[in-house]
Enzyme design. Structure first.
Site, PDB file in Angstrom:
ATOM      1  N   LYS A   1      67.062   9.100  46.422  1.00 58.83           N
ATOM      2  CA  LYS A   1      67.868  10.582  46.883  1.00 58.83           C
ATOM      3  C   LYS A   1      68.433  10.096  48.248  1.00 58.83           C
ATOM      4  CE  LYS A   1      65.247  13.989  44.870  1.00 58.83           C
ATOM      5  NZ  LYS A   1      64.092  15.031  45.065  1.00 58.83           N
ATOM      6  N   VAL A   2      69.562  10.576  48.496  1.00 58.25           N
ATOM      7  CA  VAL A   2      70.251  10.593  49.667  1.00 58.25           C
ATOM      8  C   VAL A   2      70.457  12.040  50.436  1.00 58.25           C
ATOM      9  CG1 VAL A   2      72.567   9.967  50.637  1.00 58.25           C
ATOM     10  CG2 VAL A   2      71.934   8.954  48.771  1.00 58.25           C
TER      11      VAL A   2
ATOM     12  N   ASP B   1      80.044  -3.364  42.600  1.00 56.78           N
ATOM     13  CA  ASP B   1      79.740  -2.015  41.865  1.00 56.78           C
ATOM     14  C   ASP B   1      80.847  -1.080  42.414  1.00 56.78           C
ATOM     15  OD1 ASP B   1      78.463  -0.309  40.379  1.00 56.78           O
ATOM     16  OD2 ASP B   1      77.107   0.239  41.659  1.00 56.78           O
TER      17      ASP B   1
END
Ligand code: NAG
Ligand code: NAG
Ligand code: NAG
Ligand code: NAG
Ligand code: NAG
Ligand code: NAG
Length: 489
Positions: A349-350, A458
């Protein structure tokens, strides 16, 4: 009316004064007023008759100065007194005390301390010349006196070896059974000693102060006082201390010759002096509070230490400028609260947060299995941290815990391009072009503008973040992905 009551009180007082002065009958509640001879440790200075103090192996005597005439063999006497024994130590009672009838003041002065209770000594014990009758309240079993109980009442005739003795107890009239009594209990105890000259019977009865005189005596002994007493006898008390001491008090005393002693009025019997304040409970209370605080503090400390614990190794020293303490990140994100989650991806999670200096950050929490390869990843993070381009999301630093890596980025107010594109798109074409140009310029920097070639690997809308001016910034390199998979370059 008031005058009449006063007159009655005055006359009652006058009568008791007369009784007190009558040699054949007296009642004492305040021993300062009694005509007593005291010696050794004995004193009457606060009104109580105190036989012993804290001196070791000492004696105390107190008796009526006026002797009583022993007329003939039908002589009877009756006495009632209240005593209390207060041991100094918890483990031992100390020595005892005695009510004593004796013929000469001088004789008693030779009474030895400790087990002789101030009555006899090694030289004169068990001699008929003593002419001493005593009722001992003994709280120490002694070999000299052939005793086995440290709580007994005995009748002594010329010798410290009692002619009869029993463990202290009293007959409870209502229960119809004997109840034991501890002499050195710091309680006031009443005792009745009665000698009936007609039947030549000496009775000793005792009971707690509030209890009426029991029907049955503790000791009842046939004794011929005419074989013991001389023409003149003194009535009083003796007490002693050994290495262990007790404080012995007489708090009221009534005596009558040839009749029944006046019963003591309990309400007039003095209390024991207040014991000096015992600081032990207070000390214990303070100590337990302190111990509690120390333990609680320790628990809080361990809890905090565990909560903020980090992994830090020697090789990381060179990266310390980029290292954040977990504590700082914990505070910045208010303990990684759910309402601060900016997004959750496959790696973790951020969270949104503010550092103490007000800088806004995004913290990515990544859990990982092994420490293997960690050194290289951290080196890479440090390298990333040195990259600087206005279209690159700045990696500010990292933090390491057991099984967990935290990456600290600059905070992007406008979220990701993916959010903007797929949730209610409101980007104009010119804004889109601006974003694409920014990202291209950043890629150019990464590929050619720096000493080494850095591959992002990415690039996608969710990895392009937007600042407050809607500049596109490239973020989230694949380093995280590599952390989870074996690195292949
Ligand atoms: C006990 O009393 C005696 C006689 O009054 C006195 O000399 C002695 O100091 C007292 N001892 C203590 C420990 O108070
Ligand atoms: C003993 O003395 C008392 C008082 O003096 C007297 O009343 C009594 O009769 C005497 N008894 C005998 C047996 O002498
Ligand atoms: C009796 O007194 C001696 C010496 O004062 C003491 O050592 C002993 O413990 C006492 N015994 C009891 C049962 O209190
Ligand atoms: C006391 O003396 C008597 C004789 O006078 C003797 O029979 C008795 O055994 C003695 N008691 C003790 C305890 O020495
Ligand atoms: C002494 O106790 C005995 C036995 O209980 C009793 O018969 C007697 O009356 C008592 N004598 C006195 C003077 O109280
Ligand atoms: C109570 O104690 C007295 C005196 O020691 C004794 O004579 C009596 O038998 C005892 N009574 C009971 C019920 O134990």
């Amino acid at each position: 009316m008031a005058g009449a009551i006063l007159w009655m009180l005055a006359s009652v007082h006058a009568i008791s004064m007369v009784l007190a002065q009558d040699g054949n009958q007296f009642v004492h509640y305040d021993f300062r007023k009694a005509d007593l001879y005291v010696d050794g440790m004995a004193s009457t200075k606060d009104g109580r008759l105190k036989l012993t103090n804290s001196s070791k192996r000492a004696t105390g005597h107190a008796f009526h100065k006026t002797p009583i005439a022993f007329v003939n063999s039908s002589f009877s006497f009756s006495t009632e007194f209240v005593f209390a024994i207060v041991p100094e130590e918890r483990t031992s009672y100390g020595q005892g005390m005695a009510f004593v009838v004796f013929p000469s003041i001088v004789d008693l002065r030779y009474g030895a301390a400790t087990s002789y209770l101030g009555l006899f000594n090694r030289g004169n014990d068990n001699k008929t010349e003593n002419h001493i009758l005593a009722v001992e309240l003994d709280t120490n079993a002694s070999s000299e006196a052939l005793e086995e109980s440290d709580n007994h009442v005995g009748i002594d005739v010329n010798s410290i070896v009692s002619v009869e003795s029993k463990d202290a107890s009293y007959f409870d009239d209502t229960l119809g059974m004997n109840r034991s009594l501890v002499l050195a209990s710091k309680q006031r105890i009443r005792i009745w000693i009665e000698y009936d000259g007609e039947n030549r019977l000496l009775n000793v009865t005792l009971a707690p102060l509030e209890t009426p005189k029991p029907r049955l005596p503790l000791l009842s002994r046939s004794i011929d006082l005419s074989k013991i007493f001389k023409e003149q006898m003194f009535f009083g008390f003796a007490g002693s201390t050994g290495t262990i001491r007790s404080h012995q008090y007489i708090l009221g005393w009534s005596l009558a010759i040839g009749g029944k002693a006046q019963s003591l009025d309990i309400s007039q019997v003095m209390d024991l002096p207040r014991p000096p304040p015992d600081h032990l409970p207070l000390i214990l209370a303070v100590a337990s509070v302190v111990a509690f605080l120390i333990i609680a503090g320790g628990i809080v400390y361990l809890y905090q230490r565990n909560r903020y614990s980090e992994v830090f190794e020697q090789w990381e020293l060179q990266y310390s400028p980029q290292r954040f303490s977990f504590r700082a990140l914990y505070k910045a994100t208010r303990g990684f609260k759910e309402n601060r989650v900016l997004g959750a991806g496959g790696f973790g999670k951020v969270y949104r947060g503010e550092l103490l200096d007000g800088t806004r950050i995004a913290v990515k929490r990544v859990s990982h299995g092994a420490e293997q390869g960690m050194q290289e990843y951290v080196a890479e993070i440090a390298t990333m941290g040195r990259l600087a381009h206005r279209n690159l999301v700045q990696l500010r630093g990292y933090c390491r815990r057991k099984g967990e890596l935290l990456l600290v980025y600059e905070y992007m107010v406008n979220g990701s391009l993916a959010d903007r594109l797929f949730d209610g798109d409101n980007l104009s074409w010119s804004q889109r072009v601006h974003i694409v140009k920014g990202v291209s310029s950043c890629l150019h920097y990464l590929h050619e503008g720096w000493g080494k070639v850095v591959l992002h690997r990415d690039i996608k809308a969710s990895n392009i973040l937007l600042d407050e001016d809607l500049n596109g910034k490239l973020g989230d390199f694949m380093i995280v992905a590599r952390l989870l998979k074996p690195r292949v370059l």
